[in-house]
Design a protein around this motif. Structure first.
Motif, short mmCIF file in Angstrom:
data_model
loop_
_atom_site.label_atom_id
_atom_site.label_comp_id
_atom_site.label_asym_id
_atom_site.label_seq_id
_atom_site.Cartn_x
_atom_site.Cartn_y
_atom_site.Cartn_z
N VAL A 116 0.86 -1.19 -0.02
CA VAL A 116 -0.16 0.01 -0.05
C VAL A 116 0.84 1.31 0.00
N ASN A 117 2.03 1.12 0.54
CA ASN A 117 2.86 2.37 0.93
C ASN A 117 3.91 2.41 -0.01
N ALA A 118 4.17 1.52 -1.12
CA ALA A 118 5.27 1.78 -2.03
C ALA A 118 6.46 1.25 -1.15
N ALA A 119 6.54 0.73 -0.25
CA ALA A 119 7.79 0.05 0.30
C ALA A 119 8.30 -1.42 -0.25
N GLU A 120 9.45 -1.62 -0.03
CA GLU A 120 10.07 -2.74 -0.80
C GLU A 120 10.55 -3.68 0.21
N LEU A 121 9.91 -4.94 0.43
CA LEU A 121 10.26 -5.93 1.41
C LEU A 121 11.39 -6.79 0.75
N SER A 143 14.06 -8.40 1.77
CA SER A 143 14.50 -9.86 2.39
C SER A 143 13.73 -10.13 3.54
N ILE A 144 13.49 -11.66 3.47
CA ILE A 144 12.83 -12.08 4.71
C ILE A 144 13.37 -13.31 5.17
N SER A 145 13.57 -13.58 6.50
CA SER A 145 14.11 -14.97 6.81
C SER A 145 13.49 -15.55 8.28
N TYR A 146 13.33 -16.85 8.10
CA TYR A 146 12.52 -17.43 9.12
C TYR A 146 13.62 -18.08 10.27
N GLY A 147 13.48 -18.15 11.45
CA GLY A 147 14.05 -18.80 12.67
C GLY A 147 12.93 -18.84 13.80
N SER A 148 13.60 -18.65 14.91
CA SER A 148 12.55 -18.52 15.87
C SER A 148 11.41 -17.53 15.76
N SER A 149 11.95 -16.45 15.10
CA SER A 149 10.96 -15.25 14.73
C SER A 149 11.31 -15.02 13.39
N VAL A 150 10.52 -14.05 12.86
CA VAL A 150 10.66 -13.78 11.52
C VAL A 150 11.56 -12.24 11.41
N THR A 151 12.52 -12.24 10.71
CA THR A 151 13.25 -10.96 10.32
C THR A 151 13.19 -10.38 8.99
N ALA A 152 13.12 -9.22 8.68
CA ALA A 152 12.90 -8.75 7.47
C ALA A 152 13.65 -7.43 7.31
N ARG A 153 13.96 -7.21 6.09
CA ARG A 153 14.62 -5.90 5.78
C ARG A 153 13.80 -5.21 4.70
N VAL A 154 13.33 -3.93 5.10
CA VAL A 154 12.34 -3.29 4.44
C VAL A 154 13.14 -1.89 3.96
N LEU A 155 12.77 -1.51 2.70
CA LEU A 155 13.13 -0.32 2.04
C LEU A 155 11.97 0.73 2.11
N VAL A 156 12.11 1.61 3.14
CA VAL A 156 10.87 2.44 3.33
C VAL A 156 11.25 3.99 2.62
N PRO A 157 10.08 4.47 1.74
CA PRO A 157 10.41 5.54 1.33
C PRO A 157 10.23 6.63 2.39
N MET A 196 8.03 7.34 6.54
CA MET A 196 8.63 6.92 7.70
C MET A 196 7.61 7.08 8.85
N GLN A 197 6.80 8.19 8.97
CA GLN A 197 6.00 8.16 10.05
C GLN A 197 5.09 7.18 10.23
N THR A 198 4.39 6.97 8.87
CA THR A 198 3.24 5.92 8.73
C THR A 198 4.02 4.66 9.12
N PHE A 199 5.35 4.47 8.98
CA PHE A 199 5.95 2.96 8.95
C PHE A 199 5.97 2.83 10.52
N THR A 200 6.73 3.82 11.22
CA THR A 200 6.98 3.75 12.52
C THR A 200 5.68 3.57 13.34
N ALA A 201 4.71 4.36 13.08
CA ALA A 201 3.10 4.16 13.71
C ALA A 201 2.67 2.68 13.43
N PHE A 202 2.77 2.17 12.14
CA PHE A 202 2.50 0.86 11.69
C PHE A 202 3.21 -0.17 12.85
N CYS A 203 4.58 -0.11 12.95
CA CYS A 203 5.25 -0.98 13.69
C CYS A 203 5.07 -1.03 15.21
#
Length: 201
Positions: free
Chosen positions: A158-163, A165-179, A183-190
């Motif tokens: 929805v927000n034109a960000a790019e996921l 990479s993502i990896s799975y272990g005991s939890s999920v870790t992801a790297r997101v490129l946020v326009p 930024m404010q929308t992203f931090t509010a979402f998190c």
């Protein structure tokens, strides 16, 4: 904040002919000198018998490019690289490399003819290549539960960000490129989903 600017949407090649000389113009998006070298090496591999492979590039925002350069590759000084760079600048495009591969046809074009031929070749490919808008982004690393992956993917769509990479272990870790403008929308979402995030510096 850096302004958004248009960059080539991808690679494109076009060929023109002037007095039996073939001019093969290639445009490619580049963000660094390493990418520039890779594209030039590929052009030399693809066309080992070409008489000249002339080029110009511009990295960064048009009008205040962080880096620009050109090369006449044996053509008379100022008759190849400069006309190509002039067309790039006129097109108001950043992060762009244009290479023009010439096969000599036996008829000399003269300085004015060369300038027109190289500028024309650059124009032919730049006028047809698609454009996308480069938006400055910040990379964020996120740690989350498995149930949070789908909401994050939806937020990115929805927000034109790019996921990236993502990896799975005991939890999920992801790297997101946020326009940067999201930024404010992203931090509010998190925060609302209680996701751990950290911006890379």
């Amino acid at each position: 904040m850096k302004k958004d600017y248009p960059v080539p949407a991808g690679y494109l090649e076009r060929e023109t002919e002037v007095k039996k000389s073939r001019f093969i113009a290639r445009v490619a998006p580049v963000g660094s000198r390493d990418e520039l070298k890779d594209w030039l090496e590929k052009a030399h591999q693809d066309h080992p018998d070409a008489r000249h492979i002339c080029w110009a590039y511009q990295i960064g925002r048009p009008g205040s490019a962080a880096e620009a350069g050109m090369n006449d590759d044996g053509e008379p000084s100022g008759t190849a690289g400069k006309p190509i760079l002039n067309v790039i600048q006129h097109k108001d495009m950043g992060d762009v490399l244009v290479m023009v591969i010439r096969y000599f046809g036996g008829i000399k074009l003269g300085a004015g003819g060369l300038v027109r031929a190289y500028a024309g070749a650059a124009e032919s490919v730049l006028s047809e290549v698609g454009r996308i808008v480069h938006k400055p982004v910040k990379a964020a690393n996120i740690t989350m539960g498995f149930a949070d992956e789908q909401p994050l993917r939806h937020w990115c769509d929805v927000n034109a960000a790019e996921l990236e990479s993502i990896s799975y272990g005991s939890s999920v870790t992801a790297r997101v490129l946020v326009p940067e403008d999201q930024m404010q929308t992203f931090t509010a979402f998190c925060d609302s989903h209680k996701l751990n995030y950290r911006f890379e510096t």
